[in-house]
Design an enzyme around this catalytic site. Structure first.
Site, mmCIF file in Angstrom:
data_model
loop_
_atom_site.group_PDB
_atom_site.id
_atom_site.type_symbol
_atom_site.label_atom_id
_atom_site.label_comp_id
_atom_site.label_asym_id
_atom_site.label_seq_id
_atom_site.Cartn_x
_atom_site.Cartn_y
_atom_site.Cartn_z
ATOM 1 N N CYS A 199 0.864 -1.178 0.000
ATOM 2 C CA CYS A 199 0.000 0.000 0.000
ATOM 3 C C CYS A 199 0.900 1.227 0.000
ATOM 4 O O CYS A 199 1.703 1.407 0.923
ATOM 5 C CB CYS A 199 -0.873 -0.018 1.252
ATOM 6 S SG CYS A 199 -1.858 1.465 1.488
ATOM 7 N N CYS B 267 -0.989 3.529 -6.470
ATOM 8 C CA CYS B 267 -1.890 2.926 -5.484
ATOM 9 C C CYS B 267 -2.100 1.509 -5.960
ATOM 10 O O CYS B 267 -2.389 1.285 -7.148
ATOM 11 C CB CYS B 267 -3.221 3.688 -5.428
ATOM 12 S SG CYS B 267 -4.511 2.818 -4.502
HETATM 13 N N1 DGL Z 1 -4.061 0.458 -1.943
HETATM 14 C C1 DGL Z 1 -3.686 1.645 -1.256
HETATM 15 C C2 DGL Z 1 -2.439 2.307 -1.859
HETATM 16 O O1 DGL Z 1 -1.627 1.632 -2.477
HETATM 17 C C3 DGL Z 1 -4.680 2.696 -0.870
HETATM 18 C C4 DGL Z 1 -6.135 2.611 -0.993
HETATM 19 C C5 DGL Z 1 -6.830 3.376 0.135
HETATM 20 O O2 DGL Z 1 -7.000 2.753 1.183
HETATM 21 O O3 DGL Z 1 -7.154 4.561 -0.034
HETATM 22 O O4 DGL Z 1 -2.220 3.467 -1.689
#
Ligand code: DGL
Length: 270
Positions: free
Chosen positions: A73, A187
């Site tokens: 993330c 993301c």
């Molecule tokens: N998947 C997450 C990232 O790589 C973020 C998504 C979220 O929780 O806003 O930033």
């Protein structure tokens, strides 16, 4: 050696990274964790989010006893990786926007970076740009709803190309006759929508999904652990997904190999 690897995200985005790790390290025992009670991270203020991530990851390390933790993330890694490394001895592998490869790949020297509003606001992201893309125009855009749209689509909602086009439009720029030619998917949720992103783009660009590079990094870290970790272990937790609120894994998790859920209820205090 059968290392136990914990892959952590706020939601389903880290599945893109878990899939790449599975392809690179088929012998590894993979456990996935989604801080589903706190999703989306992109909307959180920095102070409370560091504390939230630290609390959830500490609980997961206690429960799962991984040999390595992948923070799959960008919103969490750009904020909390240093703090997590300070608190734990287990190796962490983070995910940060792939600005360095984008700067190496662009010909027009106009790069788009699509990420959450949190990631876009981080000093860490600014430092990556100053270090690796100082010679480029970098169009950073915090997409307000794209991660949630990816999550909804994987849960079965129909895709809305017009809404996706609206979320990504700002990174497509034409400056002095040159156009954005590389867009970083900053993301981990966004590669889940790759087909839709391509269809909603006003012109063809290269989208950079960092998952294969992260998987290679995980392989190098695991190789560095030596034979001691996880040697001879069977893989009782392989395919387990942990949620922080009560829910079923559903078809999207099962399709990516995570079909058994463990609930670690950790409600968000308001
Ligand atoms: N998947 C997450 C990232 O790589 C973020 C998504 C979220 O929780 O806003 O930033």
């Amino acid at each position: 050696m059968r290392p136990r690897i914990l892959v952590f995200d706020s939601g389903m985005g880290g599945l893109t990274v878990a899939t790449a790790i599975r392809a690179t390290l088929p012998e590894a025992e993979l456990v996935y964790a989604a801080d589903s009670a706190a999703f989306p991270y992109g909307a959180w203020a920095e102070g409370p989010l560091v504390e939230r991530i630290a609390m959830v990851v500490a609980r997961l390390i206690d429960e799962i006893a991984p040999d390595a933790v992948v923070i799959a993330c960008n919103t969490a890694s750009t904020l909390a990786l240093a703090e997590l490394r300070r608190r734990h001895t287990v190796p962490f592998i983070g995910t940060v926007p792939a600005i360095k490869p984008a700067a190496a790949q662009t010909r027009s020297r106009i790069i788009g970076v699509l990420a959450t509003r949190g990631t876009v606001a981080r000093e860490y992201t600014q430092a990556l740009i100053h270090t690796y893309a100082y010679h480029c125009r970098v169009i950073l855009h915090g997409a307000p709803r794209l991660a949630e749209m990816a999550e909804a689509q994987l849960a079965g909602a129909p895709s809305d190309l017009a809404a996706i086009a609206g979320e990504i439009a700002p990174v497509f720029r034409e400056i002095d006759g040159a156009r954005t030619d590389v867009v970083v998917l900053g993301c981990t949720h966004y590669p889940l929508l790759l087909g839709e992103l391509e269809a909603a783009s006003p012109w063809k660009v290269s989208f950079i999904d960092p998952a294969p590079a992260i998987a290679r990094r995980v392989g190098a870290v695991i190789a560095g652990l030596g034979d001691g970790e996880g040697a001879g272990r069977s893989r009782p937790l392989d395919g387990l997904v942990c949620f922080t609120d009560r829910r079923e894994p559903g078809a999207a998790y099962a399709a990516m190999g995570f079909d058994r859920a463990r609930i670690l209820a950790m409600p968000v205090q308001s």
